[in-house]
Design a protein around this motif. Structure first.
Motif, short mmCIF file in Angstrom:
data_model
loop_
_atom_site.label_atom_id
_atom_site.label_comp_id
_atom_site.label_asym_id
_atom_site.label_seq_id
_atom_site.Cartn_x
_atom_site.Cartn_y
_atom_site.Cartn_z
N MET A 1 0.99 -1.05 0.48
CA MET A 1 0.00 -0.22 0.25
C MET A 1 0.88 1.30 0.15
O MET A 1 1.93 1.36 0.95
N GLU A 2 1.21 1.98 -1.30
CA GLU A 2 1.44 3.30 -0.95
C GLU A 2 1.09 4.39 -0.22
O GLU A 2 -0.84 4.14 -0.09
N HIS A 3 1.86 4.76 0.98
CA HIS A 3 1.09 6.00 1.35
C HIS A 3 1.56 7.45 1.27
O HIS A 3 2.41 7.56 0.59
N LYS A 4 0.47 8.40 1.39
CA LYS A 4 0.53 9.54 1.30
C LYS A 4 1.27 10.21 2.66
O LYS A 4 1.23 9.58 4.24
N ARG A 5 2.19 11.62 2.91
CA ARG A 5 2.27 12.24 4.38
C ARG A 5 1.52 12.61 4.78
O ARG A 5 1.07 12.63 5.60
N LEU A 6 0.16 13.12 3.97
CA LEU A 6 -1.04 13.83 5.38
C LEU A 6 -2.09 12.56 4.57
O LEU A 6 -2.16 12.11 2.73
N THR A 7 -2.92 12.09 5.40
CA THR A 7 -4.45 10.92 5.39
C THR A 7 -5.24 11.97 5.77
O THR A 7 -4.85 11.63 6.60
N LEU A 8 -6.25 11.79 5.22
CA LEU A 8 -7.35 12.71 5.92
C LEU A 8 -8.65 11.57 5.62
O LEU A 8 -9.62 11.81 4.95
N PHE A 9 -8.92 12.09 6.94
CA PHE A 9 -10.75 10.69 7.09
C PHE A 9 -11.99 12.05 7.17
O PHE A 9 -11.99 12.56 8.12
N ALA A 10 -12.80 12.40 6.34
CA ALA A 10 -13.97 12.25 6.45
C ALA A 10 -15.13 12.15 6.20
O ALA A 10 -15.07 11.29 5.03
N GLY A 11 -16.09 11.70 6.24
CA GLY A 11 -17.38 12.00 5.86
C GLY A 11 -18.40 11.93 6.89
O GLY A 11 -18.59 12.83 7.08
N HIS A 12 -20.04 11.49 6.38
CA HIS A 12 -20.86 11.65 6.80
C HIS A 12 -20.59 10.97 8.55
O HIS A 12 -19.89 10.59 8.85
N TYR A 13 -21.97 11.87 9.86
CA TYR A 13 -20.99 11.54 10.70
C TYR A 13 -21.84 9.84 11.22
O TYR A 13 -22.65 9.90 10.23
N GLY A 14 -21.23 9.31 12.09
CA GLY A 14 -21.66 7.81 12.28
C GLY A 14 -20.80 6.25 10.98
O GLY A 14 -20.90 5.95 10.98
N SER A 15 -19.58 7.90 9.99
CA SER A 15 -19.47 6.28 8.95
C SER A 15 -18.16 5.20 9.56
O SER A 15 -17.74 4.90 8.39
N GLY A 16 -17.53 6.75 10.15
CA GLY A 16 -16.62 4.90 10.76
C GLY A 16 -15.31 5.62 10.91
O GLY A 16 -14.35 5.14 10.48
N LYS A 17 -14.99 7.28 10.22
CA LYS A 17 -14.32 7.70 10.42
C LYS A 17 -13.32 7.70 11.69
O LYS A 17 -11.87 7.29 10.90
N THR A 18 -12.91 7.97 12.75
CA THR A 18 -12.59 7.70 13.56
C THR A 18 -11.51 6.43 13.68
O THR A 18 -10.86 6.49 13.96
N ASN A 19 -12.70 5.48 14.10
CA ASN A 19 -11.89 3.92 14.33
C ASN A 19 -11.22 3.12 13.05
O ASN A 19 -9.99 3.31 13.03
N ILE A 20 -11.51 4.48 11.31
CA ILE A 20 -10.62 4.03 10.37
C ILE A 20 -9.19 4.59 10.44
O ILE A 20 -8.18 4.09 9.86
N ALA A 21 -9.89 5.79 11.06
CA ALA A 21 -8.27 6.80 11.20
C ALA A 21 -6.99 5.62 12.16
O ALA A 21 -5.82 5.89 11.96
N VAL A 22 -7.34 5.68 13.22
CA VAL A 22 -6.78 4.82 14.13
C VAL A 22 -6.07 3.65 13.42
O VAL A 22 -4.98 3.57 14.04
N ASN A 23 -7.46 2.57 13.68
CA ASN A 23 -6.60 1.18 12.65
C ASN A 23 -5.81 2.47 11.54
O ASN A 23 -4.85 1.21 11.71
N TYR A 24 -5.86 2.99 10.48
CA TYR A 24 -4.71 2.87 9.21
C TYR A 24 -3.22 3.61 9.94
O TYR A 24 -2.87 3.40 9.77
N ALA A 25 -3.12 4.91 11.36
CA ALA A 25 -2.16 5.23 12.46
C ALA A 25 -1.99 3.72 12.93
O ALA A 25 0.12 3.80 12.72
#
Lengths: 353, 234
Positions: free
Chosen positions: B1-25
């Motif tokens: 998987m190729e990574h960018k220096r900055l990764t931003l997760f956004a979307g509808h509330y309750g879409s799972g952004k926080t869980n995904i951001a933490v797991n990606y980190a």
């Protein structure tokens, strides 16, 4: 299988209200129920409904009063301090015998308190809250699915008895997400011959009002209203019993506290303690018969609450103090852990109430 | 998987952004990267990145979180340290943006710096089982509202279609046509499918790439909702 969707408790209330035929929402934002307003703001314009953010809680409840008088299915939602502001309007709505649907997603109090979950508006919801003799039907959901089904039930009951039906939820159930479906939605329609819909000069005009110039007339109105409340008490109480068949101890809890309590009851059963749970689904009318019957079987009750102990008074009244009742509580936005409830059960087992 | 220096997760509330951001980190940290995650959610005071503070610390991930997250103060303020993500180019930065367009306003202040550097990935997180993003058209509406609020364009999609504890491999498989349609409407490529790690094991190999998630447990889950035999992260 019916279509499943993943919803927050607050969203489930909003969607269920729309499905119940509510096309008028008046509110004022407050955490932790803001998703109800946000959902309505997004959906109502698309289905020809009204979403209006009023200038205050007081304005919004009076808009509800007006739309209800016109025979509309109408709602407002708020959280604890906001419901206090709406109390005057709730009393006027009760005094005018119009149906309304109100949601309180409780937060910690008193005062501005905090934004974390609480159940400390039990007294306010079940004993009045506003001035005068009146009651509201109070529904206490314990899951996101129930947020939806009790909303539809609430609209039906409000119309049936010309009363306010209130959902008394808390910040946790409002915010948490669970998969649900709307398959059980049963919308009942009631004639509203009293509504202010315009006479077309074809009938005598209706009056919706809570002011009575003669005291005997006001007294008669109050007596009549309480006859209606009596029917509600006799026919509309709802509760869930869990592992009560052979129970020697009974935990009583509603809403989020009942979910924690259920885990504690299961853990206590694993230790061989014969304990069950009665979960009131309606807080008014309170499931008095179920509790009074349990009092003849069990040696004591444990009331689990997110307050300093409010429902415990109704447990004592319902059981006519036949058995001891003890309190297991957290407040201010804290939730008891299953272990804390289990410890209370162990103590009660040893006869320590 | 190729990574960018900055990764931003956004979307509808309750879409799972926080869980995904933490797991990606955690995923980046496991690859040996120096990672910093910032909670930029000014909308919802609950279910914060800070709930995973212990896991992040253990993995050596730096957490920047609003001072009042998870407290009784409903104060929409960002910590000054958030600027580290755009200024310190030696780290991999992850931004967890608040829900909908209102949450994305907070991102606007970082937009000029992010565009200047030009090394970012901004992912729109979609769950087709959420009522307000039920159709690709509804999801596109929210996607565009977020873009106008923050002044940044999304670069890819994350398919996080799930039904919480009821999620099965079929739940995700049934969402494939939805995410394809959203990709077609938005012109954005699909970057990742994300799903509970226990469910990910049951997916056919044709579904890729997948980031398996380890989700936070709720202690008020009913006995019937407790996950069975959940493998630990890694």
């Amino acid at each position: 299988m019916a279509e499943r969707v993943l919803m927050k408790g607050n969203e489930a209330i909003a969607e269920a209200a729309i499905r119940a035929g509510c096309r008028h929402y008046f509110g004022y934002p407050i955490t932790p129920q803001t998703e109800i307003a946000a959902y309505m703001a997004k959906k109502m314009p698309k289905i020809g409904g009204v979403f209006l953010q009023a200038e205050s809680e007081i304005a919004s409840i009076n808009m509800v009063y007006g739309a209800a008088a016109a025979g509309m299915r109408v709602m407002t939602s708020s959280s604890s301090p906001g419901i206090s502001l709406k109390a005057e309007g709730l009393s006027y709505i009760a005094g005018s015998d119009v149906p309304a649907f109100v949601v309180n997603v409780q937060r910690g109090g008193p005062g501005l308190g905090g934004i974390q979950p609480s159940q400390s508006d039990y007294f306010q919801a079940t004993k009045g809250g506003g001035h005068g003799d009146y009651k509201m039907i109070v529904l206490a959901p314990a899951s996101v699915q129930e947020m939806a089904s009790l909303t539809i039930k609430g609209f039906n009951l409000a119309d049936k008895y010309r009363m306010t039906a209130m959902i008394l939820a808390d910040g946790t159930i409002g915010q948490m997400m669970e998969p649900i479906s709307f398959e059980d939605a049963e919308i009942e329609a009631y004639e509203k011959p009293w509504a202010l819909t315009g006479t077309n000069c074809e009938r005598k005009h209706n009056i919706v009002n809570s002011l009575y110039l003669q005291p005997d007339e006001l007294e008669k109105k109050n007596f009549e209203r309480y006859e209606r409340y009596k029917i509600v008490e006799e026919t509309e109480a709802m509760w869930e019993e869990y592992m009560m068949e052979d129970a020697e101890l009974c935990v009583v809890a509603f809403g989020i506290a009942s979910r924690v309590a259920k885990n504690a009851v299961a853990a206590a059963r694993a230790e061989g303690i014969k304990v069950g749970l009665i979960r009131p689904i309606t807080l008014w009318p309170f499931p008095t018969k179920a509790l009074n019957a349990a009092a003849d079987k069990v040696k004591g009750f444990i009331s689990v609450e997110l307050s300093m102990g409010q429902m415990i008074e109704d447990v004592r009244l319902a059981t006519q103090c036949k058995r001891p009742v003890t309190l297991c509580n957290r407040c201010g936005g804290m939730i008891p852990s299953p272990d804390e409830v289990l410890e209370s059960i162990r103590k009660a087992q040893k006869g320590e109430f | 998987m190729e990574h960018k220096r900055l990764t931003l997760f956004a979307g509808h509330y309750g879409s799972g952004k926080t869980n995904i951001a933490v797991n990606y980190a955690l995923h980046l940290a496991k690859e040996g990267k120096q990672v910093c995650i910032a909670d930029l959610d000014i909308v919802n005071p609950y279910f914060r990145t800070a709930d995973s503070a212990k896991d992040l610390e253990k993995a050596g991930v730096t957490l920047i979180s609003p001072q009042f997250a998870n407290s009784n103060v409903d104060l929409p303020a960002l910590p000054a340290e958030s600027y580290r993500l755009v200024q310190d180019k030696s780290i991999y930065g992850i931004m967890d943006i608040g829900g909908d367009d209102r949450g994305a306003y907070a991102l606007g202040r970082f937009t000029p710096a992010i565009l200047r550097e030009g090394n970012y990935r901004m992912a729109f997180v979609a769950n087709c089982y959420r009522p307000l993003t039920r159709t690709p058209e509804d999801a596109l509406e929210i996607l565009q509202e977020i873009e106008s609020a923050c002044g940044l364009k999304f670069t890819c999609l994350v398919n996080n279609s799930n039904l919480g504890p009821e999620t099965t491999p079929e739940t995700l498989l049934d969402s494939l046509s939805y995410i394809e349609k959203l990709s077609e409407l938005s012109g954005l490529p699909l970057w990742l499918h994300t799903v509970d790690c226990a469910v990910a094991q049951g997916l056919p190999e044709t579904v890729k790439p997948v980031l398996p998630l380890r989700l936070q447990e709720k202690y008020f889950a009913l006995p019937s909702q407790k996950p069975q035999n959940r493998p630990l992260w890694g």
